[in-house]
Design an enzyme around this catalytic site. Sequence first.
Site, PDB file in Angstrom:
ATOM      1  N   GLU A  35       0.847  -1.189   0.000  1.00  0.00           N
ATOM      2  CA  GLU A  35       0.000   0.000   0.000  1.00  0.00           C
ATOM      3  C   GLU A  35       0.885   1.241   0.000  1.00  0.00           C
ATOM      4  O   GLU A  35       1.866   1.314   0.736  1.00  0.00           O
ATOM      5  CB  GLU A  35      -0.920   0.018   1.223  1.00  0.00           C
ATOM      6  CG  GLU A  35      -1.779   1.264   1.364  1.00  0.00           C
ATOM      7  CD  GLU A  35      -2.599   1.583   0.117  1.00  0.00           C
ATOM      8  OE1 GLU A  35      -2.450   2.704  -0.413  1.00  0.00           O
ATOM      9  OE2 GLU A  35      -3.367   0.704  -0.325  1.00  0.00           O
ATOM     10  N   SER A 188     -24.086  13.208 -13.230  1.00  0.00           N
ATOM     11  CA  SER A 188     -25.212  12.874 -12.346  1.00  0.00           C
ATOM     12  C   SER A 188     -25.223  11.393 -11.999  1.00  0.00           C
ATOM     13  O   SER A 188     -26.275  10.815 -11.743  1.00  0.00           O
ATOM     14  CB  SER A 188     -26.535  13.237 -13.018  1.00  0.00           C
ATOM     15  OG  SER A 188     -26.802  12.367 -14.111  1.00  0.00           O
ATOM     16  N   GLY A 192     -22.065  12.332  -8.229  1.00  0.00           N
ATOM     17  CA  GLY A 192     -22.640  13.648  -8.477  1.00  0.00           C
ATOM     18  C   GLY A 192     -23.911  13.909  -7.687  1.00  0.00           C
ATOM     19  O   GLY A 192     -24.061  14.962  -7.050  1.00  0.00           O
ATOM     20  N   VAL A 279     -14.552   7.701 -13.011  1.00  0.00           N
ATOM     21  CA  VAL A 279     -13.203   7.415 -12.544  1.00  0.00           C
ATOM     22  C   VAL A 279     -12.468   6.582 -13.587  1.00  0.00           C
ATOM     23  O   VAL A 279     -13.083   5.991 -14.476  1.00  0.00           O
ATOM     24  CB  VAL A 279     -13.216   6.660 -11.192  1.00  0.00           C
ATOM     25  CG1 VAL A 279     -13.832   7.526 -10.098  1.00  0.00           C
ATOM     26  CG2 VAL A 279     -13.973   5.338 -11.309  1.00  0.00           C
ATOM     27  N   HIS A 451     -45.061  -6.628   9.049  1.00  0.00           N
ATOM     28  CA  HIS A 451     -45.849  -5.393   9.025  1.00  0.00           C
ATOM     29  C   HIS A 451     -45.781  -4.721  10.395  1.00  0.00           C
ATOM     30  O   HIS A 451     -45.857  -5.396  11.416  1.00  0.00           O
ATOM     31  CB  HIS A 451     -47.310  -5.714   8.702  1.00  0.00           C
ATOM     32  CG  HIS A 451     -48.209  -4.517   8.762  1.00  0.00           C
ATOM     33  ND1 HIS A 451     -48.292  -3.613   7.732  1.00  0.00           N
ATOM     34  CD2 HIS A 451     -49.043  -4.075   9.741  1.00  0.00           C
ATOM     35  CE1 HIS A 451     -49.159  -2.665   8.067  1.00  0.00           C
ATOM     36  NE2 HIS A 451     -49.628  -2.917   9.277  1.00  0.00           N
TER      37      HIS A 451
END
Length: 472
Positions: A35, A188, A192, A279, A451
Amino acid sequence: MANAPYDVLFIGSGPGGYVGAIRAAQLGLKVGVVERQYMGGICPNWGCIPAKALLRSAEIFHYIEHAKDYGLVAEKYGVDIAGVVKRSRGIASQMSNGVAFLLKKNKVDVIWGQGTITAPGKVSVTATEGAPKGALAAGEYTAKNLVIATGARPRVLPGIEPDKKLIWTYFEALAPASVPKSLLIMGSGAIGVEFASFYKAMGSDVTIVELLPQILPVEDEEIAAHARKRFEKQGIKILTGAKVSKVVKGADNVTATIETADGKSQTITADRLIAAVGVVGNIENLGLEKLGVKIDRGCVSVDGLCRTNVPGIYAIGDVAGPPMLAHKAEHEGVICVEGIAGLHAHPMDKLMIPGCTYCMPQVASVGLTEKKAREAGFDIKVGRFPFIGNGKAVALGESEGLAKTIFDAKTGRLLGAHLVGAEVTELIQGFVVAMNLETTEEELINTVFPHPTVSETMHESVLSAYGRVIHA
């Protein structure tokens, strides 16, 4: 590589890398993770988790603003953006530390630095800053199997490059010093519209510009239209079939030229612009070209078991292509190492991967949209149920929503499920399980749903597809 110290070495510690590493350790393999910057990758540090923390603050603020609707009185409230960001960053740190703990618990070595594959089974790691306590030093490492799990980064459009001040990516948008009075968002998709929801709740005047005719382009058209109506009702301005062709920076704002499909143009001036146009995979500086690893549209090309065209080299997660989702990466990590270990791993079925967007209202889906099902040649039955017919949703004050299901008319197979409304990102997993179990409409119809719950909208949508809906 019979004498290689590692059975599997992951390059990247994101959701795919760390989950795959833990599963490999469970299977008795010797595992290492390279990493370079963020333990746990983007998701817990600068993506999924901190973004949801911001949205939770926005949601609570929204409820406080509407306290009167619930018979309550709330006074002297407001936005402390520094406090909101502090909470989000604290959660991100907690999650990152949690990943480090899990890797240590499972005896996975962490090697800190930038990894480059110099030959099959060989990785050269160059030191980078921020190495955590206990991490191994940079150097040369070997492994029988290498897994590329380097993730992705924000796509940059020429002429609209982020500058961290006026033009933001999700990095800057997650930690603002102040709330901009006006905000222009390019794109969008999930990123977004999530930021649109957050900043609108925080008080920004928000405009979304989307190149395609539909917001949330990967979602079912009907669900996307419902979400758009809700966004616009909140005061979010949306321009579809439009693109930002030019951006001029001012001292503390940007002026964007917007071109629409009919050839017209307009300018919009906003304090800040968020570029949320997707991306791209992190494939650079890994040595892939030299090794001849096949690349397809900016991502590493893999088969259903995450194998590249070069033996002993695998790729998982965002770098291995869409859908670019953390849970897809995690599942690929497991598939990959189980295949390496010689287990009977099942190839990834991307139609079974749910998508969740945590805007207000939430959107969630799995499987085929109505349009895709028809294009695929299916004779379909479509069921719909509005949240206004659900007692729990009404009691919650969340009666605007829709559950939609799509079935193969010939077999009763559930082809897709699409939801918009309160907490649908939690509900969708019921349909995901059903699809994985190859459940038919008969089994769903005969299932007893509790319910009062919002989940009853799921049941009613199935009933609707077969002409048996009760509460609509």
